[in-house]
Design a protein around this motif. Structure first.
Motif, PDB file in Angstrom:
ATOM      1  N   GLU A 160       0.844  -1.181   0.000  1.00  0.00           N
ATOM      2  CA  GLU A 160       0.000   0.000   0.000  1.00  0.00           C
ATOM      3  C   GLU A 160       0.879   1.230   0.000  1.00  0.00           C
ATOM      4  O   GLU A 160       1.856   1.298   0.738  1.00  0.00           O
ATOM      5  CB  GLU A 160      -0.890   0.029   1.239  1.00  0.00           C
ATOM      6  N   VAL A 161       0.542   2.184  -0.858  1.00  0.00           N
ATOM      7  CA  VAL A 161       1.260   3.449  -0.898  1.00  0.00           C
ATOM      8  C   VAL A 161       0.261   4.589  -0.989  1.00  0.00           C
ATOM      9  O   VAL A 161      -0.905   4.406  -1.341  1.00  0.00           O
ATOM     10  CB  VAL A 161       2.247   3.547  -2.089  1.00  0.00           C
ATOM     11  N   LEU A 162       0.771   5.755  -0.690  1.00  0.00           N
ATOM     12  CA  LEU A 162       0.022   6.991  -0.808  1.00  0.00           C
ATOM     13  C   LEU A 162       0.644   7.744  -1.973  1.00  0.00           C
ATOM     14  O   LEU A 162       1.877   7.832  -2.055  1.00  0.00           O
ATOM     15  CB  LEU A 162       0.205   7.773   0.489  1.00  0.00           C
ATOM     16  N   ILE A 163      -0.180   8.239  -2.886  1.00  0.00           N
ATOM     17  CA  ILE A 163       0.350   9.024  -4.003  1.00  0.00           C
ATOM     18  C   ILE A 163      -0.291  10.414  -3.983  1.00  0.00           C
ATOM     19  O   ILE A 163      -1.505  10.538  -3.912  1.00  0.00           O
ATOM     20  CB  ILE A 163       0.141   8.336  -5.371  1.00  0.00           C
ATOM     21  N   TYR A 164       0.561  11.420  -3.951  1.00  0.00           N
ATOM     22  CA  TYR A 164       0.112  12.804  -4.129  1.00  0.00           C
ATOM     23  C   TYR A 164       0.279  13.077  -5.606  1.00  0.00           C
ATOM     24  O   TYR A 164       1.390  13.001  -6.136  1.00  0.00           O
ATOM     25  CB  TYR A 164       0.978  13.780  -3.328  1.00  0.00           C
ATOM     26  N   TYR A 165      -0.829  13.389  -6.276  1.00  0.00           N
ATOM     27  CA  TYR A 165      -0.758  13.542  -7.718  1.00  0.00           C
ATOM     28  C   TYR A 165      -1.771  14.567  -8.213  1.00  0.00           C
ATOM     29  O   TYR A 165      -2.628  15.037  -7.465  1.00  0.00           O
ATOM     30  CB  TYR A 165      -0.972  12.186  -8.391  1.00  0.00           C
ATOM     31  N   TYR A 166      -1.627  14.919  -9.487  1.00  0.00           N
ATOM     32  CA  TYR A 166      -2.564  15.811 -10.158  1.00  0.00           C
ATOM     33  C   TYR A 166      -3.189  14.982 -11.279  1.00  0.00           C
ATOM     34  O   TYR A 166      -2.470  14.550 -12.189  1.00  0.00           O
ATOM     35  CB  TYR A 166      -1.811  17.031 -10.694  1.00  0.00           C
ATOM     36  N   PRO A 167      -4.498  14.710 -11.208  1.00  0.00           N
ATOM     37  CA  PRO A 167      -5.136  13.794 -12.163  1.00  0.00           C
ATOM     38  C   PRO A 167      -4.955  14.157 -13.640  1.00  0.00           C
ATOM     39  O   PRO A 167      -4.918  13.279 -14.489  1.00  0.00           O
ATOM     40  CB  PRO A 167      -6.622  13.842 -11.773  1.00  0.00           C
ATOM     41  N   GLN A 168      -4.813  15.445 -13.955  1.00  0.00           N
ATOM     42  CA  GLN A 168      -4.666  15.858 -15.350  1.00  0.00           C
ATOM     43  C   GLN A 168      -3.225  15.745 -15.858  1.00  0.00           C
ATOM     44  O   GLN A 168      -2.963  15.986 -17.024  1.00  0.00           O
ATOM     45  CB  GLN A 168      -5.154  17.301 -15.545  1.00  0.00           C
ATOM     46  N   CYS A 169      -2.304  15.380 -14.992  1.00  0.00           N
ATOM     47  CA  CYS A 169      -0.886  15.292 -15.347  1.00  0.00           C
ATOM     48  C   CYS A 169      -0.585  13.926 -15.951  1.00  0.00           C
ATOM     49  O   CYS A 169      -0.826  12.900 -15.324  1.00  0.00           O
ATOM     50  CB  CYS A 169      -0.047  15.531 -14.087  1.00  0.00           C
ATOM     51  N   GLY A 170      -0.065  13.907 -17.171  1.00  0.00           N
ATOM     52  CA  GLY A 170       0.266  12.658 -17.847  1.00  0.00           C
ATOM     53  C   GLY A 170       1.297  11.843 -17.082  1.00  0.00           C
ATOM     54  O   GLY A 170       1.200  10.618 -17.005  1.00  0.00           O
ATOM     55  N   THR A 171       2.293  12.513 -16.528  1.00  0.00           N
ATOM     56  CA  THR A 171       3.327  11.828 -15.755  1.00  0.00           C
ATOM     57  C   THR A 171       2.706  11.143 -14.543  1.00  0.00           C
ATOM     58  O   THR A 171       3.038  10.004 -14.224  1.00  0.00           O
ATOM     59  CB  THR A 171       4.434  12.815 -15.319  1.00  0.00           C
ATOM     60  N   CYS A 172       1.792  11.836 -13.876  1.00  0.00           N
ATOM     61  CA  CYS A 172       1.119  11.254 -12.708  1.00  0.00           C
ATOM     62  C   CYS A 172       0.273  10.051 -13.109  1.00  0.00           C
ATOM     63  O   CYS A 172       0.266   9.034 -12.406  1.00  0.00           O
ATOM     64  CB  CYS A 172       0.235  12.307 -12.026  1.00  0.00           C
ATOM     65  N   ARG A 173      -0.426  10.158 -14.232  1.00  0.00           N
ATOM     66  CA  ARG A 173      -1.242   9.033 -14.699  1.00  0.00           C
ATOM     67  C   ARG A 173      -0.363   7.827 -15.029  1.00  0.00           C
ATOM     68  O   ARG A 173      -0.707   6.692 -14.719  1.00  0.00           O
ATOM     69  CB  ARG A 173      -2.093   9.453 -15.902  1.00  0.00           C
ATOM     70  N   ASN A 174       0.798   8.078 -15.650  1.00  0.00           N
ATOM     71  CA  ASN A 174       1.723   6.988 -15.968  1.00  0.00           C
ATOM     72  C   ASN A 174       2.250   6.336 -14.694  1.00  0.00           C
ATOM     73  O   ASN A 174       2.373   5.112 -14.618  1.00  0.00           O
ATOM     74  CB  ASN A 174       2.896   7.496 -16.816  1.00  0.00           C
ATOM     75  N   ALA A 175       2.570   7.151 -13.697  1.00  0.00           N
ATOM     76  CA  ALA A 175       3.071   6.630 -12.422  1.00  0.00           C
ATOM     77  C   ALA A 175       2.014   5.763 -11.747  1.00  0.00           C
ATOM     78  O   ALA A 175       2.307   4.668 -11.266  1.00  0.00           O
ATOM     79  CB  ALA A 175       3.479   7.785 -11.512  1.00  0.00           C
ATOM     80  N   LEU A 176       0.775   6.241 -11.726  1.00  0.00           N
ATOM     81  CA  LEU A 176      -0.332   5.516 -11.117  1.00  0.00           C
ATOM     82  C   LEU A 176      -0.538   4.171 -11.826  1.00  0.00           C
ATOM     83  O   LEU A 176      -0.669   3.127 -11.175  1.00  0.00           O
ATOM     84  CB  LEU A 176      -1.601   6.375 -11.181  1.00  0.00           C
ATOM     85  N   LYS A 177      -0.516   4.200 -13.143  1.00  0.00           N
ATOM     86  CA  LYS A 177      -0.685   2.979 -13.936  1.00  0.00           C
ATOM     87  C   LYS A 177       0.436   1.982 -13.627  1.00  0.00           C
ATOM     88  O   LYS A 177       0.195   0.791 -13.452  1.00  0.00           O
ATOM     89  CB  LYS A 177      -0.687   3.344 -15.424  1.00  0.00           C
TER      90      LYS A 177
ATOM     91  N   LEU B 129      -2.843  16.578  -5.197  1.00  0.00           N
ATOM     92  CA  LEU B 129      -1.748  17.407  -4.694  1.00  0.00           C
ATOM     93  C   LEU B 129      -2.120  18.883  -4.568  1.00  0.00           C
ATOM     94  O   LEU B 129      -1.692  19.557  -3.635  1.00  0.00           O
ATOM     95  CB  LEU B 129      -0.527  17.254  -5.604  1.00  0.00           C
ATOM     96  N   PHE B 130      -2.927  19.388  -5.492  1.00  0.00           N
ATOM     97  CA  PHE B 130      -3.264  20.817  -5.467  1.00  0.00           C
ATOM     98  C   PHE B 130      -4.340  21.121  -4.440  1.00  0.00           C
ATOM     99  O   PHE B 130      -4.359  22.194  -3.848  1.00  0.00           O
ATOM    100  CB  PHE B 130      -3.729  21.301  -6.840  1.00  0.00           C
ATOM    101  N   GLU B 131      -5.247  20.171  -4.223  1.00  0.00           N
ATOM    102  CA  GLU B 131      -6.343  20.385  -3.276  1.00  0.00           C
ATOM    103  C   GLU B 131      -5.930  20.101  -1.837  1.00  0.00           C
ATOM    104  O   GLU B 131      -6.452  20.697  -0.909  1.00  0.00           O
ATOM    105  CB  GLU B 131      -7.540  19.503  -3.655  1.00  0.00           C
ATOM    106  N   ALA B 132      -5.015  19.164  -1.649  1.00  0.00           N
ATOM    107  CA  ALA B 132      -4.589  18.776  -0.293  1.00  0.00           C
ATOM    108  C   ALA B 132      -3.088  18.493  -0.262  1.00  0.00           C
ATOM    109  O   ALA B 132      -2.665  17.348  -0.105  1.00  0.00           O
ATOM    110  CB  ALA B 132      -5.376  17.545   0.157  1.00  0.00           C
ATOM    111  N   PRO B 133      -2.261  19.547  -0.426  1.00  0.00           N
ATOM    112  CA  PRO B 133      -0.814  19.308  -0.379  1.00  0.00           C
ATOM    113  C   PRO B 133      -0.384  18.842   1.005  1.00  0.00           C
ATOM    114  O   PRO B 133      -1.066  19.124   1.993  1.00  0.00           O
ATOM    115  CB  PRO B 133      -0.209  20.675  -0.712  1.00  0.00           C
TER     116      PRO B 133
END
Length: 126
Positions: free
Chosen positions: A9-26, A40-44
């Motif tokens: 289990e991990v926690l990821i701080y990310y921005y859903p519209q960011c391609g890099t973040c989507r690739n990392a999540l995948k 990340l922008f709503e709850a840093p």
């Protein structure tokens, strides 16, 4: 005893519209990692949490800044950061999630910032 076949289990701080973040999540999901997502922008991360993660990452604090982001450039941080203390830098990062390089992934012990598949394979792939 921890079973090696149980999902991590991990926690990821990310921005859903960011391609890099989507690739990392995948990538994490393909490795069978259970992911809790935080926008990340709503709850840093808060100051103390950031301080701890920066220490755990082993990275220089300047690696935590999104140097290609608009906010970084608008605030002229390239010239301001060298004169700031680490405490001031952490305060700045905690004040605006757009200043933080993304994504941040942590299991509470290890922390990665940004996304490189080789690094994810090493940190999160086994």
């Amino acid at each position: 005893m921890i079973s090696l076949t149980s999902p991590k289990e991990v926690l990821i701080y990310y921005y859903p519209q960011c391609g890099t973040c989507r690739n990392a999540l995948k990538s994490l999901q393909q490795k069978g990692v259970e992911v809790e997502k935080i926008h990340l922008f709503e709850a840093p991360p808060e100051r103390e949490q950031l301080k701890k993660m920066i220490e755990q990452s082993g990275l220089d604090i300047k690696k935590w800044f999104n140097t290609s982001g608009e906010v970084y450039k608008e605030q002229g941080l390239k010239d301001k950061l060298p004169q700031m203390t680490n405490e001031q830098k952490i305060e700045l990062l905690a004040s605006n999630g757009r200043l933080i390089k993304r994504p941040i992934v942590t299991d509470g012990i290890r922390v990665t910032v940004g996304y490189k598949e080789e690094q994810y394979e090493q940190e999160w792939g086994h």
